[in-house]
Motif scaffolding. Structure first.
Motif, PDB file in Angstrom:
ATOM      1  N   LEU A 200     -10.155  41.470   5.771  1.00 42.32           N
ATOM      2  CA  LEU A 200     -10.636  42.521   6.778  1.00 42.32           C
ATOM      3  C   LEU A 200     -11.271  43.847   6.170  1.00 42.32           C
ATOM      4  O   LEU A 200     -12.036  44.503   6.364  1.00 42.32           O
ATOM      5  CB  LEU A 200      -9.861  42.762   7.890  1.00 42.32           C
ATOM      6  N   TYR A 201     -10.165  44.266   5.219  1.00 41.00           N
ATOM      7  CA  TYR A 201     -10.600  45.386   4.498  1.00 41.00           C
ATOM      8  C   TYR A 201     -11.904  45.336   3.972  1.00 41.00           C
ATOM      9  O   TYR A 201     -12.624  46.488   3.956  1.00 41.00           O
ATOM     10  CB  TYR A 201      -9.417  45.471   3.212  1.00 41.00           C
ATOM     11  N   THR A 202     -12.330  44.275   3.173  1.00 45.08           N
ATOM     12  CA  THR A 202     -13.515  44.108   2.680  1.00 45.08           C
ATOM     13  C   THR A 202     -14.735  44.369   3.736  1.00 45.08           C
ATOM     14  O   THR A 202     -15.762  45.161   3.661  1.00 45.08           O
ATOM     15  CB  THR A 202     -13.765  42.910   1.897  1.00 45.08           C
ATOM     16  N   VAL A 203     -14.412  43.817   5.012  1.00 44.68           N
ATOM     17  CA  VAL A 203     -15.474  43.771   5.791  1.00 44.68           C
ATOM     18  C   VAL A 203     -15.554  45.221   6.469  1.00 44.68           C
ATOM     19  O   VAL A 203     -16.685  45.689   6.766  1.00 44.68           O
ATOM     20  CB  VAL A 203     -14.690  42.804   7.178  1.00 44.68           C
TER      21      VAL A 203
ATOM     22  N   GLU B 112     -18.184  50.486   7.033  1.00 41.45           N
ATOM     23  CA  GLU B 112     -18.257  51.942   7.058  1.00 41.45           C
ATOM     24  C   GLU B 112     -19.546  52.488   5.989  1.00 41.45           C
ATOM     25  O   GLU B 112     -19.768  53.652   6.273  1.00 41.45           O
ATOM     26  CB  GLU B 112     -17.075  52.347   6.468  1.00 41.45           C
ATOM     27  N   ASN B 113     -19.830  51.668   5.186  1.00 44.92           N
ATOM     28  CA  ASN B 113     -20.689  52.001   4.174  1.00 44.92           C
ATOM     29  C   ASN B 113     -22.206  51.627   4.160  1.00 44.92           C
ATOM     30  O   ASN B 113     -23.030  52.214   3.687  1.00 44.92           O
ATOM     31  CB  ASN B 113     -20.254  51.791   2.728  1.00 44.92           C
TER      32      ASN B 113
ATOM     33  N   LYS C  71     -13.403  45.485  17.168  1.00 42.71           N
ATOM     34  CA  LYS C  71     -14.351  44.570  17.715  1.00 42.71           C
ATOM     35  C   LYS C  71     -15.736  44.557  16.861  1.00 42.71           C
ATOM     36  O   LYS C  71     -16.041  43.621  16.469  1.00 42.71           O
ATOM     37  CB  LYS C  71     -14.718  44.828  19.213  1.00 42.71           C
ATOM     38  N   LEU C  72     -16.034  45.761  16.409  1.00 51.12           N
ATOM     39  CA  LEU C  72     -17.172  45.768  15.655  1.00 51.12           C
ATOM     40  C   LEU C  72     -16.717  45.129  14.157  1.00 51.12           C
ATOM     41  O   LEU C  72     -17.774  44.541  13.603  1.00 51.12           O
ATOM     42  CB  LEU C  72     -17.531  47.404  15.255  1.00 51.12           C
ATOM     43  N   THR C  73     -15.658  45.439  13.615  1.00 55.70           N
ATOM     44  CA  THR C  73     -15.198  44.695  12.322  1.00 55.70           C
ATOM     45  C   THR C  73     -15.166  43.079  12.690  1.00 55.70           C
ATOM     46  O   THR C  73     -15.701  42.593  11.517  1.00 55.70           O
ATOM     47  CB  THR C  73     -13.905  45.221  12.009  1.00 55.70           C
ATOM     48  N   GLY C  74     -14.888  42.819  13.633  1.00 52.35           N
ATOM     49  CA  GLY C  74     -14.634  41.463  13.973  1.00 52.35           C
ATOM     50  C   GLY C  74     -16.171  40.629  14.047  1.00 52.35           C
ATOM     51  O   GLY C  74     -16.393  39.448  13.693  1.00 52.35           O
ATOM     52  N   TYR C  75     -17.189  41.436  14.584  1.00 53.11           N
ATOM     53  CA  TYR C  75     -18.441  40.962  14.879  1.00 53.11           C
ATOM     54  C   TYR C  75     -19.148  40.715  13.463  1.00 53.11           C
ATOM     55  O   TYR C  75     -19.918  39.677  13.300  1.00 53.11           O
ATOM     56  CB  TYR C  75     -19.238  41.797  15.825  1.00 53.11           C
ATOM     57  N   LEU C  76     -18.949  41.870  12.729  1.00 50.27           N
ATOM     58  CA  LEU C  76     -19.462  41.759  11.301  1.00 50.27           C
ATOM     59  C   LEU C  76     -18.881  40.550  10.624  1.00 50.27           C
ATOM     60  O   LEU C  76     -19.599  40.164   9.690  1.00 50.27           O
ATOM     61  CB  LEU C  76     -19.239  43.194  10.765  1.00 50.27           C
ATOM     62  N   ARG C  77     -17.622  40.415  10.660  1.00 46.03           N
ATOM     63  CA  ARG C  77     -17.042  39.356  10.172  1.00 46.03           C
ATOM     64  C   ARG C  77     -17.857  38.003  10.468  1.00 46.03           C
ATOM     65  O   ARG C  77     -17.957  37.016   9.546  1.00 46.03           O
ATOM     66  CB  ARG C  77     -15.694  39.014  10.359  1.00 46.03           C
TER      67      ARG C  77
ATOM     68  N   PRO D 276     -14.806  48.001  -4.743  1.00 46.19           N
ATOM     69  CA  PRO D 276     -14.003  48.024  -5.774  1.00 46.19           C
ATOM     70  C   PRO D 276     -13.185  46.726  -5.684  1.00 46.19           C
ATOM     71  O   PRO D 276     -12.360  46.283  -4.804  1.00 46.19           O
ATOM     72  CB  PRO D 276     -13.158  49.209  -5.549  1.00 46.19           C
ATOM     73  N   ALA D 277     -12.947  46.071  -6.953  1.00 45.14           N
ATOM     74  CA  ALA D 277     -11.851  45.045  -7.304  1.00 45.14           C
ATOM     75  C   ALA D 277     -12.306  43.774  -6.543  1.00 45.14           C
ATOM     76  O   ALA D 277     -11.507  42.669  -6.656  1.00 45.14           O
ATOM     77  CB  ALA D 277     -10.373  45.472  -6.979  1.00 45.14           C
ATOM     78  N   VAL D 278     -13.536  43.699  -5.953  1.00 48.07           N
ATOM     79  CA  VAL D 278     -13.948  42.539  -5.014  1.00 48.07           C
ATOM     80  C   VAL D 278     -15.259  42.004  -5.538  1.00 48.07           C
ATOM     81  O   VAL D 278     -15.264  40.839  -5.664  1.00 48.07           O
ATOM     82  CB  VAL D 278     -13.990  43.016  -3.433  1.00 48.07           C
TER      83      VAL D 278
END
Length: 482
Positions: free
Chosen positions: A315-318, A323-324, A296-302, A347-349
């Motif tokens: 979602l990997y980028t998000v 995390e950082n 849910k935290l990842t989805g909200y940041l998205r 990286p790579a993005v």
């Protein structure tokens, strides 16, 4: 000899000197008078060695190493007494054992976990605890496979390694979720063993089990029993020699060097607040569950990134940004007026710059409604659990539930432990809030894995922590921890 003494003086360990002069516990070590008595009553250390101060001899033995030191115990009674000095073997445990567990972790484990479950802590006056024997036993403990089956990601590796050697997707991504439990578990364990390139028959396994079926009802107990039996059945059908299956929350508590407390496990989809007393989950007190997790935290940041027209590919980028760059504000309203911009190159993005999104993401743990989630805040769930623990009156005092240990990757968000402690002091009554301490995940996202490592490297392992196939078949006589 003079050359050796000069070498000794030049290599004295400051850390060990301070530890021996201010030991955190009582240890049994031979004193000068006891050595003198032994020397006069039986045999001395030798004409040359009798004139050397005992502290200098200890430094010499540290340079000699554990293998040659133990040989000296065969020389005479005086040498046997002298080389059994606990300070010497504490030094060897700190510097010579290959799996490199910190000394405070070794001491906690050997003092509290060596007898297995139910926990029987060693008496606080640990004078009978011989670290020479513990060193020898730990050196002979077989390696074990550790699998921390987290709700989001699984960590696995050898108990002798410093950290997990591999990670994989969650439990349910192994096999079809609609297939029978046995088939899914078999596929899961077979995949892990294949990735580790090890045969199941060679080593015991220590397995963490995510908490599920939270209630203290008969149906919940039956469901937990069914899952436990399925896990043991699968592993013994694969001819694993011994199995130790422990609650993930309990292992996280062990990793924090505690046997009692409240574990807050922020999982992939839900967050559980788990009271634990003497290593046992107190289902009868009540496990609080919030429908809010890392996903849910990842989805909200998205959502926040999309609102601000920040483009991303996956979602990997998000998740990487979360995390950082994300953190928890000590005061949400005050933080809104600050300049909190920070950048990160994925990286790579490419480069990403976030501002208020950095602390708005973690704020939904305290104010779920801003993300459209109808649930109580994390601090409210913990306060409710504390109230239940206090009302249950399970012990003579309230100290056991005033240590709160965070677990899970999201628990590593900077500022989370401090904010929780602040909110709890404002929410709870002064008598309950007094002494409350919130501990961040001691080993990050791998905290439960390290709790299992403490058990795996015990001098008494596998001992009463594990169950064999024969014992499993005689369930009525087996003592399996859940």
């Amino acid at each position: 000899m003079s050359t050796l003494l000069k070498k000794v003086w030049g290599s004295v360990s400051n850390r060990m000197c301070s530890a021996s002069s201010n030991p955190p516990f009582r240890i049994s070590s031979p004193s000068s008078s006891s050595i003198a008595a032994t020397s006069s009553d039986s045999s001395s250390l030798g004409a040359l060695f009798d004139s050397i101060p005992l502290d200098i001899l200890l430094q010499i033995l540290r340079l000699v190493g554990p293998k040659d030191t133990i040989k000296l115990s065969c020389v005479s009674r005086a040498w046997r007494l002298f080389v059994s000095d606990n300070r010497l073997w504490i030094y060897f445990l700190q510097n010579y054992q290959r799996h490199g567990d910190p000394w405070d972790s070794v001491f906690f484990a050997e003092l509290n976990l060596r007898a297995g479950y139910p926990l029987q802590p060693f008496p606080s006056h640990s004078g009978e605890l011989s670290f020479m024997h513990i060193y020898g036993q730990r050196a002979q403990v077989p390696g074990s496979v550790i699998i921390d089956g987290g709700s989001g990601y699984c960590k696995f590796g050898w108990s002798k390694y410093a950290c997990p050697s591999g990670r994989s997707a969650t439990f349910l991504e192994f096999g079809n979720i609609e297939s029978p439990m046995y088939s899914r578990l078999r596929h899961f364990f077979a995949t892990i063993y294949s990735r580790m390139q090890v045969r199941p028959t060679t080593q015991p396994i220590v397995l963490s089990i995510p908490l599920c079926h939270y209630d203290d009802t008969d149906s919940a107990k039956a469901s937990r029993r069914q899952l436990k039996d399925a896990i043991h059945t699968v592993l013994f059908d694969m001819n694993v020699p011994a199995v130790c299956a422990v609650s993930q929350a309990t292992l996280a508590l062990f990793a924090a060097r505690r046997t009692s407390g409240i574990v807050v496990n922020i999982g992939f989809q839900v967050t559980s607040v788990v009271p634990i007393l003497n290593g046992k989950v107190m289902h009868k007190v009540g496990v609080e569950v919030i429908g809010l997790g890392a996903l849910k935290l990842t989805g909200y940041l998205r959502e926040l990134l999309q609102q601000n027209n920040i483009n991303f590919e996956s979602l990997y980028t998000v998740r990487t940004l979360k995390e950082n760059l994300c953190y928890v504000a000590a005061d949400y309203k005050t933080e809104l007026s600050k300049d909190t911009r920070a950048s990160l190159e994925v990286p790579a993005v490419g480069w990403f710059t976030l501002s208020k999104e950095r602390f708005q993401t973690g704020e939904i743990l305290f104010q779920p409604r801003i993300a459209g989630v109808r649930a109580m805040g994390l601090h409210q769930a913990i306060a409710l659990c504390v109230d239940h623990c206090h009302a249950a009156e399970l012990t003579g005092d309230d100290a056991w539930f005033k240590t709160i240990v965070l677990s899970g990757g999201t628990g590593c968000l900077p500022g989370l432990a401090e904010r929780l402690e602040k909110e709890l002091h404002e929410t709870l009554s002064p008598s309950l809030a007094n002494g409350i301490k919130v501990i961040p995940p001691p080993h990050g996202a791998d905290t439960a894995w390290f709790g299992a490592k403490f058990i795996s490297n015990l001098s008494t392992f596998p001992g009463s922590w594990c169950i064999t196939k024969k014992q499993f078949r005689r369930k009525s006589k087996a003592n399996i921890m859940w």
